[in-house]
Design a protein around this motif. Sequence first.
Motif, mmCIF file in Angstrom:
data_model
loop_
_atom_site.group_PDB
_atom_site.id
_atom_site.type_symbol
_atom_site.label_atom_id
_atom_site.label_comp_id
_atom_site.label_asym_id
_atom_site.label_seq_id
_atom_site.Cartn_x
_atom_site.Cartn_y
_atom_site.Cartn_z
ATOM 1 N N ASN A 21 43.161 48.065 48.417
ATOM 2 C CA ASN A 21 41.842 47.664 48.089
ATOM 3 C C ASN A 21 41.250 47.393 49.620
ATOM 4 O O ASN A 21 40.093 47.791 49.707
ATOM 5 N N ARG A 81 40.340 50.610 50.779
ATOM 6 C CA ARG A 81 39.452 51.385 50.117
ATOM 7 C C ARG A 81 37.958 50.970 50.452
ATOM 8 O O ARG A 81 36.917 51.562 50.389
ATOM 9 N N ASP A 134 40.882 41.061 55.441
ATOM 10 C CA ASP A 134 40.167 42.178 56.383
ATOM 11 C C ASP A 134 38.729 41.555 56.963
ATOM 12 O O ASP A 134 38.485 40.488 56.269
ATOM 13 N N GLY A 139 33.175 42.035 52.839
ATOM 14 C CA GLY A 139 33.236 40.991 51.940
ATOM 15 C C GLY A 139 32.578 41.071 50.473
ATOM 16 O O GLY A 139 32.326 42.310 50.041
ATOM 17 N N LEU A 153 37.089 38.816 39.499
ATOM 18 C CA LEU A 153 37.479 39.931 40.101
ATOM 19 C C LEU A 153 38.982 40.423 39.572
ATOM 20 O O LEU A 153 39.218 41.437 39.436
ATOM 21 N N TYR A 166 36.885 44.766 35.889
ATOM 22 C CA TYR A 166 35.710 44.168 36.613
ATOM 23 C C TYR A 166 35.821 44.743 37.789
ATOM 24 O O TYR A 166 36.379 44.616 38.748
ATOM 25 N N VAL A 182 32.598 45.086 41.369
ATOM 26 C CA VAL A 182 31.493 44.624 41.930
ATOM 27 C C VAL A 182 30.550 45.946 41.984
ATOM 28 O O VAL A 182 29.295 45.632 41.437
ATOM 29 N N GLY A 189 40.310 53.794 42.475
ATOM 30 C CA GLY A 189 41.305 52.666 41.714
ATOM 31 C C GLY A 189 41.097 52.771 40.438
ATOM 32 O O GLY A 189 40.189 53.462 39.805
ATOM 33 N N LEU A 199 42.359 47.824 37.521
ATOM 34 C CA LEU A 199 43.362 46.904 36.844
ATOM 35 C C LEU A 199 44.405 46.191 38.234
ATOM 36 O O LEU A 199 44.862 45.626 37.838
ATOM 37 N N GLY A 200 43.809 46.933 39.462
ATOM 38 C CA GLY A 200 44.537 46.330 40.537
ATOM 39 C C GLY A 200 44.824 44.843 40.531
ATOM 40 O O GLY A 200 46.041 44.185 40.530
ATOM 41 N N LEU A 201 43.744 43.876 40.747
ATOM 42 C CA LEU A 201 43.843 42.560 40.800
ATOM 43 C C LEU A 201 44.361 41.849 39.361
ATOM 44 O O LEU A 201 44.967 40.820 39.632
#
Length: 270
Positions: free
Chosen positions: A160, A163, A188, A192, A201, A206, A208, A218, A221-223
């Motif tokens: 993430n 990306r 990082d 932000g 998140l 979900y 942004v 992506g 589902l990553g988070l």
Amino acid sequence: DERMVLQFQITLYGDDERLVMARDITRLHQLEEMRRDFVANVSHELRTPLTVLSGYLETYSDYADQLPPRFARGLGQMQEQTTRMQNLVNDLLLLSRLETDRGGADHAAFDLQALLESVKRDAEALSAGRQTISVELEQPASLTGSEQEIRSAISNLVFNAVRYTPPGSHITLRFKPHPKGGCLEVEDDGEGIDPIHIPRLTERFYRVDKGRSTATGGTGLGLAIVKHVLLRHDAHLEINSHPGQGATFRCIFPASRLILATDDAFPHHA
Ligand code: ADP
């Protein structure tokens, strides 16, 4: 089955009065189970057709130079979208496995430095030189649990960061002691995230910025995967970000999951 699920809420008033409320959530529980099974079954059923599709597409792409250019372009797009669907199906299956398998993660110990260095190499391949990525261990440590699950959680956080940060950004994978035990974080210095988005998140799908996220490859589902992996390790995720000042994703582990080494005991780390 005949199981009944009740939810209790107990409120204390003064020293000797209690209000006990019981709510029958059996139906809610059943619906949630049906939803999970349905998602797992559909994902599983989609696997075979996607494998067949991607197999043929790969064969055809060997002959792409014999096709008119506009067909060759279409072929590339089909391969890209098939890969996206495969990633999505794999993430959905992983997530439903993490949700249903209540056993909790096993307790084998693995070294964090080796894991972080290896995730860093994968992230560098994805970054292709656009960002600098470093590993910092304030103290050598091992974690107990599923190395494979923790690897997928940390990889999701670092990928993430790759990306969603602009070229020239710095990404740090860090382990440091924490009052609760230990903290594994990915920091990082990118653009932000607006704080209003942070509480949502880890919800499935979900995002942004819908348009941008789809383009970055992506699955959405990553988070959610990170959150469930941590839950199974008695750990939790803290997200800290201010627009324009980067983002930090902290995985806080309890002392019971950590083996902290002193430099004396592990002289090769010193
Ligand atoms: P995906 O990345 O597939 O969209 P995730 O669940 O991994 O799904 O992330 C959810 C959203 O959180 C992303 O769409 C992105 O908007 C935001 N996000 C995650 N990590 C970062 C980051 N390091 N910097 C900025 N935004 C981020």
